[in-house]
Design a protein around this motif. Structure first.
Motif, PDB file in Angstrom:
ATOM      1  N   PHE A 141       0.753  -1.204  -0.038  1.00  0.00           N
ATOM      2  CA  PHE A 141      -0.084  -0.051  -0.115  1.00  0.00           C
ATOM      3  C   PHE A 141       0.936   1.340   0.213  1.00  0.00           C
ATOM      4  CE2 PHE A 141      -2.645   2.889   2.731  1.00  0.00           C
ATOM      5  CZ  PHE A 141      -3.609   3.466   1.655  1.00  0.00           C
ATOM      6  N   THR A 142       2.209   1.350   0.829  1.00  0.00           N
ATOM      7  CA  THR A 142       2.990   2.503   0.809  1.00  0.00           C
ATOM      8  C   THR A 142       3.836   2.238  -0.343  1.00  0.00           C
ATOM      9  OG1 THR A 142       4.217   1.483   2.617  1.00  0.00           O
ATOM     10  CG2 THR A 142       2.170   2.721   3.123  1.00  0.00           C
ATOM     11  N   GLY A 143       3.944   1.199  -0.632  1.00  0.00           N
ATOM     12  CA  GLY A 143       5.224   0.987  -1.848  1.00  0.00           C
ATOM     13  C   GLY A 143       6.553   0.761  -1.254  1.00  0.00           C
ATOM     14  N   VAL A 144       6.649   0.310   0.219  1.00  0.00           N
ATOM     15  CA  VAL A 144       7.570  -0.200   0.864  1.00  0.00           C
ATOM     16  C   VAL A 144       8.431  -1.222   0.845  1.00  0.00           C
ATOM     17  CG1 VAL A 144       6.746  -1.091   2.964  1.00  0.00           C
ATOM     18  CG2 VAL A 144       8.838   0.078   3.074  1.00  0.00           C
ATOM     19  N   ILE A 145       7.530  -2.234   0.025  1.00  0.00           N
ATOM     20  CA  ILE A 145       8.049  -3.719  -0.326  1.00  0.00           C
ATOM     21  C   ILE A 145       8.546  -3.711  -1.812  1.00  0.00           C
ATOM     22  CG2 ILE A 145       7.492  -6.295  -0.332  1.00  0.00           C
ATOM     23  CD1 ILE A 145       5.387  -5.430   1.610  1.00  0.00           C
ATOM     24  N   LYS A 146       9.826  -3.954  -1.961  1.00  0.00           N
ATOM     25  CA  LYS A 146      10.277  -3.926  -3.348  1.00  0.00           C
ATOM     26  C   LYS A 146      10.724  -5.317  -3.924  1.00  0.00           C
ATOM     27  CE  LYS A 146      10.611   0.644  -2.866  1.00  0.00           C
ATOM     28  NZ  LYS A 146       9.536   1.380  -3.766  1.00  0.00           N
ATOM     29  N   ALA A 147      10.787  -6.340  -3.094  1.00  0.00           N
ATOM     30  CA  ALA A 147      11.105  -7.563  -3.512  1.00  0.00           C
ATOM     31  C   ALA A 147      10.648  -8.680  -2.853  1.00  0.00           C
ATOM     32  CB  ALA A 147      12.427  -7.673  -3.702  1.00  0.00           C
ATOM     33  N   PRO A 148       9.142  -8.821  -2.677  1.00  0.00           N
ATOM     34  CA  PRO A 148       8.470  -9.989  -1.864  1.00  0.00           C
ATOM     35  C   PRO A 148       8.740 -11.334  -2.163  1.00  0.00           C
ATOM     36  CG  PRO A 148       7.020  -9.284  -3.716  1.00  0.00           C
ATOM     37  CD  PRO A 148       8.140  -8.385  -3.907  1.00  0.00           C
ATOM     38  N   ILE A 149       9.082 -12.143  -1.276  1.00  0.00           N
ATOM     39  CA  ILE A 149       9.416 -13.512  -1.286  1.00  0.00           C
ATOM     40  C   ILE A 149       8.594 -14.369  -0.550  1.00  0.00           C
ATOM     41  CG2 ILE A 149      11.906 -12.755  -1.574  1.00  0.00           C
ATOM     42  CD1 ILE A 149      12.328 -13.665   1.275  1.00  0.00           C
ATOM     43  N   SER A 150       8.506 -15.836  -0.900  1.00  0.00           N
ATOM     44  CA  SER A 150       7.445 -16.561  -0.554  1.00  0.00           C
ATOM     45  C   SER A 150       7.960 -17.162   1.022  1.00  0.00           C
ATOM     46  CB  SER A 150       6.979 -17.675  -1.467  1.00  0.00           C
ATOM     47  OG  SER A 150       8.189 -18.538  -1.840  1.00  0.00           O
ATOM     48  N   ARG A 151       9.096 -17.524   1.400  1.00  0.00           N
ATOM     49  CA  ARG A 151       9.336 -17.997   2.317  1.00  0.00           C
ATOM     50  C   ARG A 151       8.990 -19.509   2.777  1.00  0.00           C
ATOM     51  NH1 ARG A 151      12.078 -14.258   5.180  1.00  0.00           N
ATOM     52  NH2 ARG A 151      11.845 -12.016   4.677  1.00  0.00           N
ATOM     53  N   PRO A 152       9.261 -20.406   1.840  1.00  0.00           N
ATOM     54  CA  PRO A 152       8.742 -21.659   2.243  1.00  0.00           C
ATOM     55  C   PRO A 152       9.724 -22.128   3.736  1.00  0.00           C
ATOM     56  CG  PRO A 152       9.765 -21.577   0.079  1.00  0.00           C
ATOM     57  CD  PRO A 152      10.011 -20.282   0.803  1.00  0.00           C
ATOM     58  N   TYR A 153       8.840 -22.668   4.655  1.00  0.00           N
ATOM     59  CA  TYR A 153       9.204 -22.825   5.885  1.00  0.00           C
ATOM     60  C   TYR A 153       9.580 -24.406   6.408  1.00  0.00           C
ATOM     61  CZ  TYR A 153       9.772 -20.267  10.430  1.00  0.00           C
ATOM     62  OH  TYR A 153      10.103 -19.703  11.594  1.00  0.00           O
ATOM     63  N   TRP A 154       8.519 -25.078   6.416  1.00  0.00           N
ATOM     64  CA  TRP A 154       8.724 -26.602   6.667  1.00  0.00           C
ATOM     65  C   TRP A 154       8.478 -27.313   5.203  1.00  0.00           C
ATOM     66  CZ3 TRP A 154      11.626 -26.233  10.636  1.00  0.00           C
ATOM     67  CH2 TRP A 154      11.186 -25.405  11.676  1.00  0.00           C
ATOM     68  N   ILE A 155       8.871 -28.620   5.107  1.00  0.00           N
ATOM     69  CA  ILE A 155       8.548 -29.412   4.303  1.00  0.00           C
ATOM     70  C   ILE A 155       8.677 -30.875   4.688  1.00  0.00           C
ATOM     71  CG2 ILE A 155      11.129 -29.418   3.699  1.00  0.00           C
ATOM     72  CD1 ILE A 155      10.452 -29.415   0.896  1.00  0.00           C
ATOM     73  N   GLU A 156       7.616 -31.649   4.084  1.00  0.00           N
ATOM     74  CA  GLU A 156       7.402 -32.973   4.318  1.00  0.00           C
ATOM     75  C   GLU A 156       7.057 -33.872   3.052  1.00  0.00           C
ATOM     76  OE1 GLU A 156       8.085 -34.207   7.281  1.00  0.00           O
ATOM     77  OE2 GLU A 156       8.316 -32.639   8.454  1.00  0.00           O
ATOM     78  N   SER A 157       7.445 -35.082   3.063  1.00  0.00           N
ATOM     79  CA  SER A 157       7.089 -35.894   1.882  1.00  0.00           C
ATOM     80  C   SER A 157       5.773 -36.632   2.342  1.00  0.00           C
ATOM     81  CB  SER A 157       8.013 -36.922   1.348  1.00  0.00           C
ATOM     82  OG  SER A 157       8.693 -37.635   2.655  1.00  0.00           O
ATOM     83  N   ASN A 158       5.055 -37.099   1.270  1.00  0.00           N
ATOM     84  CA  ASN A 158       3.677 -38.047   1.547  1.00  0.00           C
ATOM     85  C   ASN A 158       4.167 -39.337   1.276  1.00  0.00           C
ATOM     86  OD1 ASN A 158       3.428 -37.863  -1.509  1.00  0.00           O
ATOM     87  ND2 ASN A 158       1.762 -36.586  -1.179  1.00  0.00           N
ATOM     88  N   SER A 159       3.168 -40.277   1.093  1.00  0.00           N
ATOM     89  CA  SER A 159       3.307 -41.503   1.028  1.00  0.00           C
ATOM     90  C   SER A 159       3.745 -41.834  -0.490  1.00  0.00           C
ATOM     91  CB  SER A 159       1.973 -42.190   1.257  1.00  0.00           C
ATOM     92  OG  SER A 159       1.128 -41.762   0.467  1.00  0.00           O
ATOM     93  N   VAL A 160       3.606 -41.031  -1.464  1.00  0.00           N
ATOM     94  CA  VAL A 160       3.844 -41.384  -3.063  1.00  0.00           C
ATOM     95  C   VAL A 160       5.024 -40.414  -3.441  1.00  0.00           C
ATOM     96  CG1 VAL A 160       1.493 -42.161  -3.572  1.00  0.00           C
ATOM     97  CG2 VAL A 160       1.988 -39.957  -3.761  1.00  0.00           C
ATOM     98  N   GLY A 161       5.836 -39.873  -2.624  1.00  0.00           N
ATOM     99  CA  GLY A 161       6.992 -38.927  -2.705  1.00  0.00           C
ATOM    100  C   GLY A 161       6.724 -37.770  -3.159  1.00  0.00           C
ATOM    101  N   HIS A 162       5.541 -37.228  -2.972  1.00  0.00           N
ATOM    102  CA  HIS A 162       5.425 -35.729  -3.343  1.00  0.00           C
ATOM    103  C   HIS A 162       5.808 -34.871  -2.237  1.00  0.00           C
ATOM    104  CE1 HIS A 162       1.718 -36.960  -5.917  1.00  0.00           C
ATOM    105  NE2 HIS A 162       2.761 -36.998  -6.515  1.00  0.00           N
TER     106      HIS A 162
END
Length: 508
Positions: free
Chosen positions: A309-330
């Motif tokens: 809204f104010t234009g202060v954010i120049k390069a937003p990032i998604s920030r992946p935090y935790w990661i797990e695999s499911n039973s079929v490897g996804h």
């Protein structure tokens, strides 16, 4: 060090409350001054999309964080602002919250790690009170265990691995293995120190050979990926002089890439190590056979997550935090500042990102008149084709149903190209509706390394009412370093993005 610790029963520590106006409500919201309640308690209004359904927790302002499912599919979650555990029955869509008589009045704690034990108990970590907790559903009894530490510690993620409860001590810079099979009065534990002084110890996972993989890193200064041969170590301590045996003798260390700054989440799938980087918009894979790291970019966060809204954010990032695999490897991971849950299929090199409908405007640079912000989804749990998650500042849990058919398909004429430095090549992207999509779509063109650029001359939003083909140009700069890289190409609508990874080989 192998020793034992006593189980504690009382907590004395209490967090400080700011000296601001507090309107007493008799609810957990009283732990926050009036000026912070919107920020931390949220609206509690459940929303839904075609892929996600949310549920409001009956008690207001609980700040749910760690979450796990039991063998029957019930969802258990920790309330960081009340000290309670909650249980949600997906069949009846009903909640039960279990009072914790051992929790201090007005206590708050970030509860990052939780797992379900084969005996039916729930184990979880407690940051503020330096503890591990066990909850037994049969008698609804809580048990607190003082965490073994020397000075500053932070018990973070927790997993039941065989007969062990394993915890990473983030600040204490070690892995701790607890033996939960002994009596309630005394538990054995084993601490494995870090090979990097002054670092923190991140998330961990076990491979098919029973090795433990984890990260040690220094904020914004890089770190290492660690492989610990726990079987060889345990065999050795059973026969050797304990005082002369060094755990570090059973550790292998692999230097992390210089652009992997904050390796929080880690999992193992199909022999590969996957790491989520919370300082960027990418996850990384490591192949132990080749010692090669490869980065996988996510899509860019939508403007509705950060606002600007104010234009202060120049390069937003998604920030992946935790990661797990499911039973079929996804691979499943949360994109904290993209307000999304993502699922990556490494066999097809495809990525689906599900956008969470609730947003808290206090966590973005938001226009007060627009739907904007973050629900702060910090944890998730996989059960069959469902991904359950908590919304820390919206007082909800939610579920992604990955069995719901996707509304369009993304295909490429090739997912593998080679480039010389300074060279460009075009690939063809086709987006095909699989159902009626009555909204505009936009392209996803994501590159992670600075010397690759992905562009298209038809990148403006478009109506997704018929198949559409775009030429996508991938360019390597003159400074491109030889190696293997991934770029992300696809499309997104309001509730979901669907993309494919292109493998780009930079030739010497």
């Amino acid at each position: 060090m192998l020793t034992s610790l006593s189980a504690g029963v009382l907590l004395n520590n209490q967090p400080m409350i700011q000296d601001e106006e507090i309107t007493t409500t008799g609810t957990p919201a009283d732990n926050f001054p009036d000026s912070q309640r919107a920020q931390f308690c949220g609206s509690s209004t459940a929303k839904s999309t075609e892929f996600i359904k949310e549920y409001s927790i009956p008690t207001v302002c609980t700040n749910p964080l760690a979450v796990v499912t039991d063998y029957s599919g019930n969802v258990w979650f920790a309330e960081t602002n009340t000290g309670k555990l909650g249980k949600f029955d997906p069949i009846t869509e009903s909640f039960i919250e279990f009072e914790n008589p051992l929790w201090p009045k007005n206590g708050r704690s970030m509860i990052w790690g939780m797992d379900y034990s084969p005996d039916g108990s729930i184990w979880y970590t407690d940051e503020s009170y330096d503890s591990i907790w066990k909850f037994t559903p049969d008698n609804q009894k809580y048990q607190r265990i003082a965490f073994p530490s020397e000075g500053d510690s932070l018990p973070q993620k927790l997993k039941i691995l065989g007969s062990q409860v394993v915890v990473n001590d983030f600040n204490g810079n070690k892995l701790t293995f607890l033996d939960p099979t002994l009596s309630n009065e005394e538990l054995s534990y084993l601490n494995i120190p870090s090979p990097v002084d002054g670092s923190v110890t991140g998330d961990f996972a076990i491979d098919e050979d029973n090795n433990i993989w984890y990260t040690n890193w220094i904020f914004q200064q890089g770190g290492v990926l660690v492989k610990f041969d726990q079987d060889a170590y345990r065999t050795s301590i059973a026969t050797a002089n304990e005082n002369s045996l060094q755990a570090l003798d059973f550790i292998q260390v692999f230097q992390l890439p210089v652009d992997l700054f904050t390796p929080n989440g880690l999992t193992v799938s199909d022999g590969l190590i996957w790491i989520a980087d919370t300082s960027n918009s990418a996850i990384f894979t490591f192949n132990p056979d080749t010692n090669q790291f490869i980065s996988y970019p996510t899509s860019d966060p939508k403007v509705s997550t950060y606002g600007n809204f104010t234009g202060v954010i120049k390069a937003p990032i998604s920030r992946p935090y935790w990661i797990e695999s499911n039973s079929v490897g996804h691979l499943v991971f949360n994109e904290q500042t993209a307000n999304s849950i993502a699922m990556l299929d490494p066999k097809t090199d495809s990525l689906v990102e599900y956008f969470i409908p609730s947003k808290n405007p206090a966590w973005g640079d938001c226009d007060p008149n627009l739907d904007c912000g973050l629900a702060q989804v910090f944890d998730f749990a996989i059960y069959k084709d469902k991904i359950w998650f908590t919304e820390w500042v919206e007082n909800k849990i939610g579920v992604v149903d990955t069995s719901v058919p996707l509304p369009f398909d993304v295909s490429l004429d090739t997912q593998d190209i080679s480039l010389l430095p300074g060279e460009s090549k075009n690939i063809s992207l086709t987006i095909t509706p699989q159902s009626t999509v009555d909204e505009n779509a936009s392209l996803i063109l994501s590159d992670y390394v600075t010397f690759l650029d992905v562009t298209s001359d038809k990148s403006l939003p478009f109506q997704l009412d018929s198949p559409r083909t775009n030429d996508v140009k991938i360019t390597a700069s003159d400074e491109a370093a030889p190696g293997t890289y991934k770029v992300l190409v696809g499309a997104q609508i309001e509730d979901v993005s669907i993309s494919k990874f292109v493998t780009v080989t930079i030739l010497p």
